[in-house]
Design an enzyme around this catalytic site. Structure first.
Site, PDB file in Angstrom:
ATOM      1  N   GLU A 153      -7.172 -22.886 -25.484  1.00 34.33           N
ATOM      2  CA  GLU A 153      -8.163 -22.481 -26.320  1.00 34.33           C
ATOM      3  C   GLU A 153      -9.770 -23.101 -26.173  1.00 34.33           C
ATOM      4  OE1 GLU A 153      -7.665 -19.558 -27.836  1.00 34.33           O
ATOM      5  OE2 GLU A 153      -5.542 -19.362 -27.045  1.00 34.33           O
ATOM      6  N   SER A 208     -10.812  -8.342 -29.822  1.00 34.73           N
ATOM      7  CA  SER A 208      -9.513  -8.320 -30.830  1.00 34.73           C
ATOM      8  C   SER A 208     -10.128  -9.038 -32.253  1.00 34.73           C
ATOM      9  CB  SER A 208      -8.592  -9.634 -30.482  1.00 34.73           C
ATOM     10  OG  SER A 208      -9.128 -10.675 -29.904  1.00 34.73           O
ATOM     11  N   TYR A 218     -17.091  -3.249 -17.409  1.00 32.34           N
ATOM     12  CA  TYR A 218     -16.375  -4.037 -18.608  1.00 32.34           C
ATOM     13  C   TYR A 218     -16.968  -5.239 -18.987  1.00 32.34           C
ATOM     14  CZ  TYR A 218     -12.669  -5.972 -21.408  1.00 32.34           C
ATOM     15  OH  TYR A 218     -12.022  -6.217 -22.385  1.00 32.34           O
ATOM     16  N   LYS A 233      -9.971 -11.979 -19.867  1.00 29.57           N
ATOM     17  CA  LYS A 233     -11.027 -10.819 -20.301  1.00 29.57           C
ATOM     18  C   LYS A 233     -11.582 -10.400 -18.706  1.00 29.57           C
ATOM     19  CE  LYS A 233     -12.217 -12.439 -24.589  1.00 29.57           C
ATOM     20  NZ  LYS A 233     -11.229 -13.567 -24.738  1.00 29.57           N
TER      21      LYS A 233
END
Ligand SMILES: *[C@@H]1O[C@H](CO)[C@@H](O)[C@H](O)[C@H]1NC(C)=O
Length: 348
Positions: free
Chosen positions: A120, A177, A223, A238
């Site tokens: 993260e 999200s 995208y 992603k």
């Protein structure tokens, strides 16, 4: 009289201590039953990696290092009673960051490495200062980690590959999200959508189930692979899974183009930094929409490369074995916080 009272007191105390010790050992004997059987299957030369906490509570198969990744002699376990013999203890940061007591409390065996596992960015993680002088190795998405664990990879193909671009009927999509108000990607999106239509899935917008994910996204020409943070080497699913995995062209926002090009061919993506503003980016996407030949060039790299997505949690833990085997060198990381936060910008 006083003396006998005192002697009596000590005898009782001794009895209490003996009973306590017996109970303790009994309990641990019971508790180690399963660990005994796991231990009996261990080979002398195996490296034992203790999964201290399941990352985000996700349970994953522990015996796939050899079959999936060709890493032999690697024994992953989640059985904490093996702490005393584990060569490495891997701690997933998000699951230990709120409480120092969630780290092992028993003394560390001399040979044991503590591995800091984190996928993260700083936006998510907390309390790094609690980790000073505790860890021996880093396992993260950063290439300068002791053990590099990328979200995905591009590998050269042995032979030229054919690739069929999925049929396209739509323009730009984005799956997210969570909104991070004020984040660069949020601001960028707000501008961009003034000039080009964007379909958003997730976060209270269009619904999208995992089963339909790739089929849905593959219909779009572009995208938005917008990261929630700009951090060196922070390139997530992603890009790898959402965009490349769906056969669409990623428009990336995150670390610099140079940094992306360390891992991805330069003609495989469009970088927002290539344009002075969202308006020009939108104009370019609309131009590509009308020019099939030019659009198709964004797939040329597929001839020579293949995308390898993730590998799940297992891959990261298996890599710990590989690393320990290649050199069980002694090392202490004085400040993970300094290493992780101060070097967060990619400099080529
Ligand atoms: C790991 O780090 C600890 C804590 O600083 C240190 O005491 C220990 O010697 C180190 N072990 C290895 C194998 O590097």
């Amino acid at each position: 009289m006083m003396k006998t009272k005192l002697a009596f007191f000590f005898i009782v105390l001794l009895l209490v201590v003996v009973v306590f010790i017996l109970m303790k050992s009994d309990v641990s004997l019971l508790g180690t039953k399963s660990h005994k059987s796991e231990m009996s299957t261990l080979r002398e030369d195996e490296i034992i990696v203790l999964v201290w906490v399941w990352p985000f509570g996700d349970h994953f198969p522990l015996n796939t290092c050899l079959v999936e990744f060709g890493i032999s002699g690697c024994h992953l376990t989640a059985d904490r009673s093996l702490y005393g013999i584990a060569n490495a203890v891997v701690m997933h940061h998000v699951d230990i960051m709120y409480d120092p007591k969630s780290l092992p409390q028993e003394p560390r065996p001399r040979f044991q490495h503590w591995v800091w596992f984190n996928m993260e960015p700083p936006l998510i993680i907390k309390n790094l200062h609690l980790l000073d002088n505790l860890f021996n190795r880093t396992l993260t998405f950063r290439q300068d980690s002791d053990i590099f664990s990328p979200y995905g990879q591009i590998v050269p193909s042995k032979q030229p590959q054919s690739f069929t671009i999925p049929a396209k009927s739509k323009l730009v999509s984005w799956v997210l999200s969570k909104w991070y108000p004020g984040a660069r990607r949020t601001e960028y999106y707000k501008e961009l959508k003034k000039y080009i239509p964007i379909d958003i899935y997730g976060a209270k917008h269009k619904k999208l189930s995992w089963n339909d994910f790739h089929a849905t996204i593959s219909q779009y020409k572009f995208y938005l692979a917008f990261e929630n943070s700009v951090h060196k080497d922070y390139i997530t699913e992603k890009l790898w899974s959402n965009a490349f995995g769906s056969g669409t062209v990623p428009v990336v926002l995150g670390t610099s183009r140079k940094n992306y090009e360390r891992f991805v061919p330069g003609d495989a993506f469009i970088h927002v930094n290539d344009f002075p503003s969202p308006k020009e980016l939108a104009a370019y996407l609309l131009e590509l929409d009308k020019d099939d030949e030019k659009y198709r060039k964004y797939f040329n790299w597929r001839l020579h490369y293949q995308v390898k997505v993730g590998g799940g949690w297992q891959r990261s833990y298996c890599k710990v074995c590989e690393s320990l085997r290649s050199g069980p060198h002694y090392q202490v990381i004085p400040s993970i916080s300094k290493w992780f936060l101060n070097n967060s910008v990619f400099i080529s």
